[in-house]
Design a protein around this motif. Structure first.
Motif, PDB file in Angstrom:
ATOM      1  N   ALA A  77     -11.921  -1.760   9.122  1.00 51.83           N
ATOM      2  CA  ALA A  77     -11.831  -2.959   8.133  1.00 51.83           C
ATOM      3  C   ALA A  77     -10.819  -3.153   7.314  1.00 51.83           C
ATOM      4  O   ALA A  77     -10.640  -3.369   6.281  1.00 51.83           O
ATOM      5  CB  ALA A  77     -13.043  -2.811   7.164  1.00 51.83           C
ATOM      6  N   GLY A  78      -9.540  -3.058   8.066  1.00 49.86           N
ATOM      7  CA  GLY A  78      -8.298  -3.453   7.742  1.00 49.86           C
ATOM      8  C   GLY A  78      -7.550  -2.129   6.788  1.00 49.86           C
ATOM      9  O   GLY A  78      -6.385  -2.302   6.032  1.00 49.86           O
ATOM     10  N   SER A  97       3.497  -4.196   9.803  1.00 56.39           N
ATOM     11  CA  SER A  97       2.756  -3.136   9.830  1.00 56.39           C
ATOM     12  C   SER A  97       3.128  -1.605  10.007  1.00 56.39           C
ATOM     13  O   SER A  97       3.027  -0.910  10.519  1.00 56.39           O
ATOM     14  CB  SER A  97       1.760  -3.470  10.931  1.00 56.39           C
ATOM     15  OG  SER A  97       0.875  -4.480  10.685  1.00 56.39           O
ATOM     16  N   THR A  98       4.564  -1.565   9.122  1.00 57.29           N
ATOM     17  CA  THR A  98       5.533  -0.411   9.217  1.00 57.29           C
ATOM     18  C   THR A  98       5.034   0.365   8.166  1.00 57.29           C
ATOM     19  O   THR A  98       5.028  -0.084   6.941  1.00 57.29           O
ATOM     20  CB  THR A  98       6.815  -0.917   9.323  1.00 57.29           C
ATOM     21  OG1 THR A  98       6.953  -1.764  10.601  1.00 57.29           O
ATOM     22  CG2 THR A  98       7.862   0.419   9.410  1.00 57.29           C
ATOM     23  N   TYR A 140      -2.278  -0.548  12.958  1.00 55.93           N
ATOM     24  CA  TYR A 140      -2.700  -1.699  13.338  1.00 55.93           C
ATOM     25  C   TYR A 140      -4.138  -1.656  13.301  1.00 55.93           C
ATOM     26  O   TYR A 140      -4.912  -1.204  14.395  1.00 55.93           O
ATOM     27  CB  TYR A 140      -2.374  -1.994  14.640  1.00 55.93           C
ATOM     28  CG  TYR A 140      -0.820  -2.276  14.823  1.00 55.93           C
ATOM     29  CD1 TYR A 140       0.193  -3.145  14.339  1.00 55.93           C
ATOM     30  CD2 TYR A 140      -0.079  -1.099  15.339  1.00 55.93           C
ATOM     31  CE1 TYR A 140       1.289  -3.215  14.545  1.00 55.93           C
ATOM     32  CE2 TYR A 140       1.331  -1.223  15.780  1.00 55.93           C
ATOM     33  CZ  TYR A 140       1.903  -2.447  15.236  1.00 55.93           C
ATOM     34  OH  TYR A 140       3.337  -2.200  15.474  1.00 55.93           O
ATOM     35  N   PRO A 141      -4.805  -1.342  12.122  1.00 57.63           N
ATOM     36  CA  PRO A 141      -6.169  -0.814  12.109  1.00 57.63           C
ATOM     37  C   PRO A 141      -7.197  -1.714  12.683  1.00 57.63           C
ATOM     38  O   PRO A 141      -7.322  -2.740  12.872  1.00 57.63           O
ATOM     39  CB  PRO A 141      -6.782  -0.913  10.590  1.00 57.63           C
ATOM     40  CG  PRO A 141      -5.409  -1.906   9.939  1.00 57.63           C
ATOM     41  CD  PRO A 141      -4.469  -1.714  10.621  1.00 57.63           C
ATOM     42  N   PRO A 193       0.781  -1.232   0.014  1.00 58.75           N
ATOM     43  CA  PRO A 193      -0.039   0.181  -0.204  1.00 58.75           C
ATOM     44  C   PRO A 193       0.955   1.257   0.249  1.00 58.75           C
ATOM     45  O   PRO A 193       1.818   1.210   0.708  1.00 58.75           O
ATOM     46  CB  PRO A 193      -0.691   0.069   1.363  1.00 58.75           C
ATOM     47  CG  PRO A 193      -0.753  -1.728   1.629  1.00 58.75           C
ATOM     48  CD  PRO A 193       0.421  -2.112   1.040  1.00 58.75           C
ATOM     49  N   HIS A 194       0.449   2.308  -0.729  1.00 60.39           N
ATOM     50  CA  HIS A 194       1.303   3.302  -1.091  1.00 60.39           C
ATOM     51  C   HIS A 194       0.449   4.550  -1.002  1.00 60.39           C
ATOM     52  O   HIS A 194      -0.668   4.584  -1.720  1.00 60.39           O
ATOM     53  CB  HIS A 194       2.191   3.143  -2.508  1.00 60.39           C
ATOM     54  CG  HIS A 194       2.916   4.239  -2.762  1.00 60.39           C
ATOM     55  ND1 HIS A 194       3.032   4.615  -3.974  1.00 60.39           N
ATOM     56  CD2 HIS A 194       3.315   5.309  -1.956  1.00 60.39           C
ATOM     57  CE1 HIS A 194       3.846   5.747  -4.223  1.00 60.39           C
ATOM     58  NE2 HIS A 194       3.783   6.308  -2.881  1.00 60.39           N
TER      59      HIS A 194
END
Length: 290
Positions: free
Chosen positions: A234-235, A25-26, A228-229, A2-3
């Protein structure tokens, strides 16, 4: 991976690329001066498989490819602190960029890996634990140790290394324009703040650091070191929230939460946390960065 990109709106504001590494998760960041295309890398990730105990460079190589595609020149590799939950790719990136970055100043032999000067205290704590000789980590770990609130430049942009202790005693945030790259101090408002139970950590210090950040201008963007959603998102990972949003919604530090309540909640939360999955591998690699 993801970007998210926030494009510069003026010569004095950076373009920011936020790249999410899902295994740890960084959030990794590229902070770019729009005038010169000079950029700094913040908290890059080296891949590690704890099952096979093998290191790989897939994430770092993707970052290098992105830098080359954009034509950026890297001036700094910035660490917010010694990480306990992922391995840093700083040394690998430094070596690869030295080979490839032909436009970088010939007066400087390598791109500096930077951290806060109190990192030496954390190095000492964990070098004793892992029996690493002092001459090894003192000589090789970092090229530049910032003093508290020291100014430096990324191209033509002014940047400040803000001392934000609490998660660790050495912890820095990097302020560029109206952006603070807060590392593991403040997370997104629906998460709150980072743990303070590692050696040298302090809930009292994190309270003070959090109030310092929330004393900034309301439109200041606070870019998190991790996300850390919770179920409500929902992620969906989010790299930043504004100071105003933290004041309204940060579950640990929002307006109306007092110091004693924060300390109680933070300590109760820390008491129930297990150690990070990559703790031992991360600390052995990250404090020597060799």
């Amino acid at each position: 991976m993801p970007h998210t990109t926030l494009v510069s709106t003026s010569p004095s504001t950076p373009t920011i690329h936020a790249l999410f590494e899902p295994q740890t998760s960084t959030w990794q960041y590229l902070v770019v001066d729009p005038t010169t295309s000079t950029a700094a890398i913040i908290d890059p990730v080296l891949d590690y498989d704890p099952t096979t105990q093998t290191i790989s460079t897939t994430t770092a190589d993707a970052l290098l490819a992105f830098i080359a595609q954009k034509g950026y020149t890297i001036s700094h590799i910035l660490e917010t602190h010694i990480h306990a939950d992922h391995l840093t790719a700083a040394a690998y990136l430094q070596a690869q960029l030295l080979k490839s970055q032909a436009t970088f100043s010939t007066a400087q032999t390598k791109i500096p890996i930077c951290a806060g000067h109190r990192i030496q205290h954390v190095q000492t704590l964990f070098a004793q634990r892992y029996s690493i000789p002092e001459e090894e980590y003192r000589r090789t770990a970092f090229d530049k140790l910032f003093q508290d609130d020291e100014h430096f430049t990324i191209g033509t942009l002014d940047a400040v290394a803000l001392h934000l202790p609490g998660h660790t005693p050495d912890h820095l945030g990097y302020m560029v324009g109206d952006n603070i790259f807060a590392g593991d101090s403040l997370f997104n408002p629906d998460i709150g703040t980072a743990r303070c139970d590692f050696p040298g950590g302090s809930a009292e210090s994190l309270w003070a650091s959090g109030r310092r950040v929330l004393g900034m201008a309301p439109e200041t963007k606070v870019w998190a070191g991790h996300d850390y959603p919770p179920a409500g998102r929902a992620g969906v990972v989010v790299p930043f929230a504004t100071v105003e949003e933290h004041r309204r919604m940060n579950q640990h530090l929002k307006d109306g939460v007092g110091r004693e309540e924060f300390l109680r909640v933070r300590r109760e939360r820390d008491a129930g946390l297990g150690e990070p999955r990559l703790l031992h591998a991360a600390l052995q690699v990250n404090h020597s960065d060799d």
